[in-house]
Enzyme design. Sequence first.
Site, PDB file in Angstrom:
ATOM      1  N   ARG A 121       0.805  -1.153  -0.083  1.00 34.34           N
ATOM      2  CA  ARG A 121      -0.067   0.215   0.094  1.00 34.34           C
ATOM      3  C   ARG A 121       0.910   1.289  -0.192  1.00 34.34           C
ATOM      4  NH1 ARG A 121      -2.091  -3.406   3.844  1.00 34.34           N
ATOM      5  NH2 ARG A 121      -4.273  -4.203   3.564  1.00 34.34           N
ATOM      6  N   LYS A 144      -1.953  -2.274   8.019  1.00 35.89           N
ATOM      7  CA  LYS A 144      -3.027  -1.866   8.951  1.00 35.89           C
ATOM      8  C   LYS A 144      -3.193  -2.664  10.269  1.00 35.89           C
ATOM      9  CE  LYS A 144      -6.006  -0.718   4.895  1.00 35.89           C
ATOM     10  NZ  LYS A 144      -7.420  -1.016   4.088  1.00 35.89           N
ATOM     11  N   HIS A 188      -2.655   2.545  -5.949  1.00 35.38           N
ATOM     12  CA  HIS A 188      -3.420   1.010  -5.530  1.00 35.38           C
ATOM     13  C   HIS A 188      -3.626   0.292  -6.984  1.00 35.38           C
ATOM     14  CE1 HIS A 188      -4.880  -0.391  -1.987  1.00 35.38           C
ATOM     15  NE2 HIS A 188      -6.039  -0.873  -2.198  1.00 35.38           N
ATOM     16  N   ARG A 221      -0.720  -2.092  -6.835  1.00 35.04           N
ATOM     17  CA  ARG A 221      -1.099  -3.126  -6.109  1.00 35.04           C
ATOM     18  C   ARG A 221      -2.334  -4.132  -6.813  1.00 35.04           C
ATOM     19  NH1 ARG A 221      -1.211  -4.622  -0.286  1.00 35.04           N
ATOM     20  NH2 ARG A 221      -3.543  -4.977   0.462  1.00 35.04           N
ATOM     21  N   HIS A 237      -4.068  -9.102   3.470  1.00 36.25           N
ATOM     22  CA  HIS A 237      -5.654  -9.293   3.649  1.00 36.25           C
ATOM     23  C   HIS A 237      -5.983  -9.904   5.108  1.00 36.25           C
ATOM     24  CE1 HIS A 237      -6.609  -8.086  -0.627  1.00 36.25           C
ATOM     25  NE2 HIS A 237      -5.957  -6.764  -0.053  1.00 36.25           N
ATOM     26  N   TYR A 267      -9.848 -10.288  -6.787  1.00 36.32           N
ATOM     27  CA  TYR A 267      -8.848 -10.519  -7.685  1.00 36.32           C
ATOM     28  C   TYR A 267      -9.016 -11.565  -8.791  1.00 36.32           C
ATOM     29  CZ  TYR A 267      -6.504  -6.734  -5.214  1.00 36.32           C
ATOM     30  OH  TYR A 267      -6.320  -5.727  -4.627  1.00 36.32           O
TER      31      TYR A 267
END
Length: 331
Positions: free
Chosen positions: A175, A199, A275, A278, A301, A310
């Site tokens: 990210r 995150k 992004h 990514r 994730h 995806y």
Amino acid sequence: MTDSTVERAGAGVEPAPALRRAVRGYLDHLTVERGLSTNTLASYRRDLDRYLSTLAAAGVTDLAAVGPAEIEAHLARLRAGDADHPPLAVSSAARAASAVRGLHRFALREGTAGADPSRDVRPPTPPRRLPRALPVDAVVRLLETAGPVAATGEDAPRALRDRALLEFLYGTGARISEAVGAVVDDLDLDAGTVLLHGKGGKTRLVPVGGYAAEALRAWLVRGRPALLAAGRGTPTVFVNARGGPLTRQGAWTVLRAAAGRAGLPVDGPDAVSPHTLRHSYATHLLDGGADVRVVQELLGHASVTTTQVYTLVTVERLREVYATAHPRARG
């Protein structure tokens, strides 16, 4: 606002005064207490005009008499269209449903209705927008326009940084916040890995490909020291022209400039963003045969469900190839 705020319902049926008062009060609330923009208020007004038309045609004269069936019928009418209105797209119908739900919540809060019949009505869900991935050749063109790994001259430090940044983003799937937050000690280029801080304070160790490692070495040895001399120094991998940490906005500027030089869109819904790299990273891995759970770990994730979007991109690409390549695809 006056009674003229709410238009006359279609087919010559006028909404009952109680309905018009309810909508007028709600729009006043949105104007005074919520401070909504003029354009948003106009959209709400149009949406509620149509809602009153539906209620008037059904013989409903008070919001307290409305049940879920009336709201569901209204939403179905919006999606189907009628003689005076074309069918609404899902996104527009969802906005209209929001206006109706807001009206009923307001009526319940104000005590003009004893229940909120919209609470259990599921609004239309806009289709999920699939992430946009660039073709491999477009990614290569983008990376190469950022600057050569062997850049020399006065502008070389920034050219080396820009190339290293974009190679880093595409080579690790990081990210943008993870890229600008990376510090030199997070890199182990001999082992070909980087520790990314994601995150929620979670970290993950991901591989760094050969191209990204080469660009990072060139930046760290020949570019970064020159920019640090202009500032007080920082442990972050990527720094700005003053020697301080590169910001997210700075990274966006780097990418936007490179995308423009590469002939890729820099404005609109298809504009290239950090992004986008990514998304391209994940899609190209899956296209190459990577397991979706491996890609999940690489992207950081928490759930594989997030990563599975995806796989839908990959299926769409397979459909496109099939449609253009198979002699019987058109049936």
